[in-house]
Design an enzyme around this catalytic site. Structure first.
Site, PDB file in Angstrom:
ATOM      1  N   LYS A 126      49.171  66.533  91.291  1.00 49.06           N
ATOM      2  CA  LYS A 126      48.081  65.636  90.929  1.00 49.06           C
ATOM      3  C   LYS A 126      48.238  64.325  91.695  1.00 49.06           C
ATOM      4  CE  LYS A 126      46.052  63.657  86.666  1.00 49.06           C
ATOM      5  NZ  LYS A 126      46.206  63.633  85.193  1.00 49.06           N
ATOM      6  N   SER A 206      41.874  64.601  82.936  1.00 49.90           N
ATOM      7  CA  SER A 206      42.177  63.934  84.198  1.00 49.90           C
ATOM      8  C   SER A 206      42.891  64.844  85.181  1.00 49.90           C
ATOM      9  CB  SER A 206      42.983  62.653  83.950  1.00 49.90           C
ATOM     10  OG  SER A 206      44.297  62.923  83.566  1.00 49.90           O
ATOM     11  N   SER A 230      44.997  65.653  78.810  1.00 50.32           N
ATOM     12  CA  SER A 230      44.676  65.781  80.225  1.00 50.32           C
ATOM     13  C   SER A 230      45.461  66.841  80.981  1.00 50.32           C
ATOM     14  CB  SER A 230      44.824  64.424  80.928  1.00 50.32           C
ATOM     15  OG  SER A 230      43.708  63.625  80.651  1.00 50.32           O
TER      16      SER A 230
END
Length: 526
Positions: A126, A206, A230
């Protein structure tokens, strides 16, 4: 039950997965109402390996036997990114050194000097995880300049384990902590990530890019981060597995923060065994939960928190899930964890104070805005930050929030910690449970910048606020849209939860590859 290390769990799950063929691939879910899905665009097979369904132990067996190399595996994933990602926009960039990393792993394999199960395995990160030599932006143009000088601690662990850093995934900008009505999966740097199952639907949370990339088989595993939902929501909504570890088991050093009191990075994969093996590396094997060697369901007591607010279709998936768990020998009882309304009242104000403290500390380590006040001014001056939604209300509220030294804040966080832990501990003790289960997510809503998310999903909050582990595994479908089963356990019982999740995965048999449909009827939306 005797306690053992997570390495013992990983070894047991490896044996179980190889013997049982877990996860069982390409199930035609009883919930779906559709036929067997068509294969995704671009071949998912390389040298006889089906990337959609292969596990890390199976890959390592092939590499040890000489029928597969990390270079071939990495090249296959890079080709899939080039072919498929223009449709879903999950991968921001690939690492130009990925093939060089893979070649080094191949040398180690040839000489019998591998570093463990992740050696040669391609991993996506990420884009809020500092990565040496690669931009780390949190999705914001404000951090799109010079890359970090050093790796985050978790990236160092991955490199030491021999993993191939394949690239960075898109995310909801600033981990969805900028605007009051954000659109998940959108960032100024990466644009909008689409859900691979139905392209006009949202990928949630997210860690949207990590979840969507795994659903599309663009890497073997990915790293997400969670403050509240998330990791697990994008896992559920993209039909993959996501593990939010117990707070503190995975270092947050070098990860763009929201709150040190709740933030954790964690692994995501298409199956539990890959998730567990990756977690073992990320945590340095620091899990002391009670473990079971084969993770059976017989005799387990699971509390089902139904959450009818997520809709009758999701509740029907939970009813079928409970039936399958009972058929496997588990006892399933219905529960409602207490204190949820109070947790909802307390959490957000506490996060505002913590974000101001923690983002200021992080920004001081990077080129660009030096604190939250400068970040707010940057966004006002750059129209590119407003192409989907214009607001930065959470930034502004955080700037005005009480400091974390304020007695009112301290009382709020103390109450949050107490009630969130009691909500899980008391429920498990009262009903003699091994875990609490709930739906991870509703069917994915239509992505809409003007409206923003439709994501009031309370199931992730108790474990997120308590710092306890949670794990989402695929449970079924509403029309073409995946729904996950969220499992929650006690503090630092990550190993036991992963073992239980592996057993549920085998029984539910719910995974299937996405079909990249442009849209579906309105019946699946909330």
């Amino acid at each position: 039950m005797r306690k053992r290390s997570l390495a013992t769990l990983s070894a047991a799950l490896v044996v179980g997965s190889l013997c049982a063929g877990a996860p069982q691939p390409r199930a035609e879910a009883a919930d779906s109402g559709g036929g067997v899905p068509a294969p995704p665009a671009g071949s998912a097979t390389v040298l006889g390996v089906d990337l959609d369904t292969v596990t890390i132990p199976e890959l390592q067996a092939r590499m040890a036997g000489g029928s597969l190399t990390s270079s071939a595996l990495t090249s296959a994933y890079l080709r899939r990114i080039k072919t498929i990602d223009p449709t879903i926009h999950a991968v921001l960039r690939t690492d130009p050194t990925a093939l060089r990393q893979a070649a080094a792993s191949d040398v180690r394999h040839r000489h019998g000097a591998t570093r463990g199960p992740l050696d040669g395995i391609p991993v996506l990160l990420k884009d809020n995880v500092n990565t040496r030599g690669l931009p780390t932006t949190a999705g914001s143009l404000a951090l799109a300049g010079s890359p970090p000088d050093t790796d985050a601690a978790l990236v160092k662990r991955l490199r030491e384990a021999g993993a191939v850093i394949l690239g960075k995934t898109n995310l909801s900008e600033w981990a969805n902590f900028r605007a009051a009505k954000p659109t998940s999966g959108w960032s100024a740097v990466g644009g909008q990530t689409n859900n691979p199952y139905v392209l006009d639907r949202n990928p949630c949370g997210s860690s949207a890019g990590s979840g969507a990339a795994l659903a599309a088989s663009l890497a073997q595993v990915a790293i997400g981060t969670e403050t509240d939902g998330s990791i697990v929501c994008p896992a559920g909504m993209n039909g993959v597995v996501g593990h939010k570890p117990s707070l503190g088991l995975v270092s947050q050093d070098g990860v763009v923060p929201i709150s040190a009191e709740q933030d954790t990075a964690g692994p995501m994969a298409r199956n539990v065994i890959d998730t567990a093996l990756t977690f073992s590396v990320l945590s340095g094997g620091r899990s002391e939960g009670k473990l079971t060697s084969r993770g059976g369901l017989r005799g387990k007591r699971i509390g089902l928190w139904r959450l009818p607010s997520l809709g009758p279709e999701v509740d029907a998936v939970m009813t079928r899930t409970a039936k399958r768990l009972r058929t496997a020998g588990a006892e399933v009882v219905e529960v409602t964890p207490p204190y949820q309304q109070r947790l909802a009242e307390l959490e957000f104000p506490a996060l505002l104070s913590e974000f101001h403290r923690d983002i200021d500390a992080y920004l001081a380590t990077r080129e660009g805005p030096r604190d939250l006040a400068e970040l707010i001014e940057f966004d006002r001056a750059h129209p590119g930050e407003r192409t989907c939604f214009a607001g930065q209300e959470l930034f502004e509220q955080a700037l005005a929030a009480p400091a974390t030294t304020d007695p009112e804040y301290r009382a709020r966080r103390a109450e949050l910690k107490d009630l969130s832990r009691r909500s899980i501990d008391e429920t498990m003790a009262t009903h003699h449970l091994d875990a609490i289960a709930s739906p991870t997510n509703p069917p994915a809503w239509t992505t809409d910048c003007a409206r923003g998310d439709n994501d009031v999903i309370p199931s992730s909050t108790p474990a997120a606020v308590a710092g306890y582990p949670s794990l989402s595994v695929p449970a079924g479908f509403v029309d073409e849209l995946p729904v996950g089963l969220l499992l929650m356990g006690g503090d630092h019982e990550d190993g036991e939860l992963l073992s239980l999740g592996a057993a549920a995965e085998r029984r539910l048999h719910a995974w299937r590859a996405p079909r990249y449909l442009p849209s579906v009827g309105t019946g699946a939306s909330r």
